[in-house]
Motif scaffolding. Structure first.
Motif, mmCIF file in Angstrom:
data_model
loop_
_atom_site.group_PDB
_atom_site.id
_atom_site.type_symbol
_atom_site.label_atom_id
_atom_site.label_comp_id
_atom_site.label_asym_id
_atom_site.label_seq_id
_atom_site.Cartn_x
_atom_site.Cartn_y
_atom_site.Cartn_z
ATOM 1 N N GLY A 137 0.595 -1.400 0.091
ATOM 2 C CA GLY A 137 -0.198 -0.031 -0.151
ATOM 3 C C GLY A 137 0.946 1.210 -0.077
ATOM 4 N N TYR A 138 2.224 1.116 0.118
ATOM 5 C CA TYR A 138 2.909 2.513 0.073
ATOM 6 C C TYR A 138 3.887 2.405 -1.104
ATOM 7 C CZ TYR A 138 6.076 5.813 2.162
ATOM 8 O OH TYR A 138 6.881 6.863 2.307
ATOM 9 N N THR A 166 -2.977 15.963 10.072
ATOM 10 C CA THR A 166 -1.798 15.128 9.422
ATOM 11 C C THR A 166 -2.382 13.873 8.775
ATOM 12 O OG1 THR A 166 -0.388 15.469 11.329
ATOM 13 C CG2 THR A 166 0.075 13.603 9.968
ATOM 14 N N LEU A 167 -3.343 13.438 8.987
ATOM 15 C CA LEU A 167 -4.268 12.428 8.369
ATOM 16 C C LEU A 167 -4.731 12.909 6.938
ATOM 17 C CD1 LEU A 167 -5.201 9.647 7.873
ATOM 18 C CD2 LEU A 167 -7.090 9.945 9.415
ATOM 19 N N GLY A 168 -5.399 14.061 7.024
ATOM 20 C CA GLY A 168 -5.831 14.837 5.737
ATOM 21 C C GLY A 168 -5.033 15.122 4.755
ATOM 22 N N LYS A 169 -3.627 15.601 5.436
ATOM 23 C CA LYS A 169 -2.858 15.929 4.376
ATOM 24 C C LYS A 169 -2.087 15.041 3.822
ATOM 25 C CE LYS A 169 1.522 16.482 6.121
ATOM 26 N NZ LYS A 169 2.919 16.937 6.769
ATOM 27 N N VAL A 174 -1.604 11.220 -1.402
ATOM 28 C CA VAL A 174 -1.702 10.109 -1.946
ATOM 29 C C VAL A 174 -2.667 10.280 -3.206
ATOM 30 C CG1 VAL A 174 -2.573 7.546 -1.554
ATOM 31 C CG2 VAL A 174 -1.169 8.767 0.218
ATOM 32 N N LEU A 175 -3.664 10.686 -2.975
ATOM 33 C CA LEU A 175 -4.487 10.917 -4.318
ATOM 34 C C LEU A 175 -3.892 11.673 -5.207
ATOM 35 C CD1 LEU A 175 -8.044 11.570 -2.162
ATOM 36 C CD2 LEU A 175 -7.217 9.405 -3.468
ATOM 37 N N GLU A 176 -3.346 12.832 -4.878
ATOM 38 C CA GLU A 176 -2.713 13.429 -6.188
ATOM 39 C C GLU A 176 -1.689 12.660 -6.643
ATOM 40 O OE1 GLU A 176 -3.331 16.400 -7.510
ATOM 41 O OE2 GLU A 176 -5.163 16.912 -6.162
ATOM 42 N N SER A 180 -1.559 11.814 -10.416
ATOM 43 C CA SER A 180 -0.321 12.291 -11.579
ATOM 44 C C SER A 180 0.410 11.057 -12.264
ATOM 45 C CB SER A 180 0.622 12.979 -10.695
ATOM 46 O OG SER A 180 1.382 12.135 -10.029
ATOM 47 N N LEU A 181 -0.069 9.909 -11.955
ATOM 48 C CA LEU A 181 0.934 8.664 -12.607
ATOM 49 C C LEU A 181 -0.140 8.235 -13.712
ATOM 50 C CD1 LEU A 181 2.433 7.061 -9.412
ATOM 51 C CD2 LEU A 181 3.450 8.410 -11.233
#
Length: 236
Positions: A137-138, A166-169, A174-176, A180-181
């Motif tokens: 997952g990372y 911190t979690l929201g950041k 992760v989504l961005e 982008s990929l």
């Protein structure tokens, strides 16, 4: 899953940077064939479709602004005093005039973002990469960079940010990052060995970032004739 993936790696694919390849490969397959295919990619695609670009830009700017103190700290630890000062100035400008970092006013006035992380700091201090690692997952990392990520993502933010922030950041990043990929997916899917392709790209990017875009040229072993010519001219 890990036990079935621990078969002997073919000799031609052995890599001293990747001594755990027999474990890393099945984790990579799990990440791509399960987590990415059924969770991360669909969520990232949905996120880009329902979130207007101005909103996405504001969220990215805000998360980058929260990272500015971390960038400043790592720049200072690496001896890049001017970069540290720029990051501090960016944080002050964007947090005030930029309304909590939603607008990147600092870049508009010439304060260019200087991103640094603790993994790069360890590299500047002479710590080697260590083994290549693939986390569920990372994604890809190394022993050095994984240690640095813990410092950047947990230790330093915990000194100033609450857990929800911190979690929201982290979610936005992760989504961005996954969104982008999407345009580059064909490169990975069409490669002969996507696992090796991703690993090589990862190490090239880490080297590029460690040397601030100016990595040293690889040393080329001279031929016997070239060495003889060098000895000849040195003795003239």
């Amino acid at each position: 899953m890990l036990l079935t993936g621990c078969a002997q790696v073919p000799p031609e694919k052995e890599d001293p940077r990747d001594p755990l390849q027999s474990v890393n490969r099945p984790i990579y397959d799990f990440n791509m064939d399960v987590l990415d295919a059924y969770v991360l990619r669909p969520v990232a695609v949905g996120y880009t479709k329902v979130t207007p670009q101005p909103v996405r830009s504001g969220l990215v700017n805000a998360t980058n602004n929260l990272d500015a103190p971390i960038d400043a700290t790592n720049s200072l630890l690496q001896g890049k005093v001017s970069n540290s000062g720029v990051n501090v100035a960016r944080f002050l400008v964007n947090s005030t005039v930029g309304i909590f970092g939603i607008f990147d006013v600092a870049s508009e006035i010439g304060l260019v973002e200087e991103t640094e992380d603790f993994g790069q700091t360890l590299g500047v201090w002479g710590v080697s990469d260590g083994a290549y690692l693939m986390f569920p997952g990372y994604g890809p990392s190394t022993v050095r960079n994984a240690s640095g990520d813990v410092m950047d993502a947990v230790v330093l933010p915990s000194l100033s940010l609450g857990t929800p922030v911190t979690l929201g950041k982290w979610v936005i990043k992760v989504l961005e990052a996954r969104a982008s990929l999407i345009p580059q997916e064909a490169l990975l899917n069409e490669s002969l060995d996507p696992y090796l392709f991703l690993k090589d790209v990862y190490f090239q990017r880490q080297l590029y970032e460690l040397y601030d875009g100016n990595p040293p040229l690889p040393k080329v072993e001279k031929s016997t004739e070239e060495k003889a010519n060098d000895d000849f001219f040195e003795n003239l």
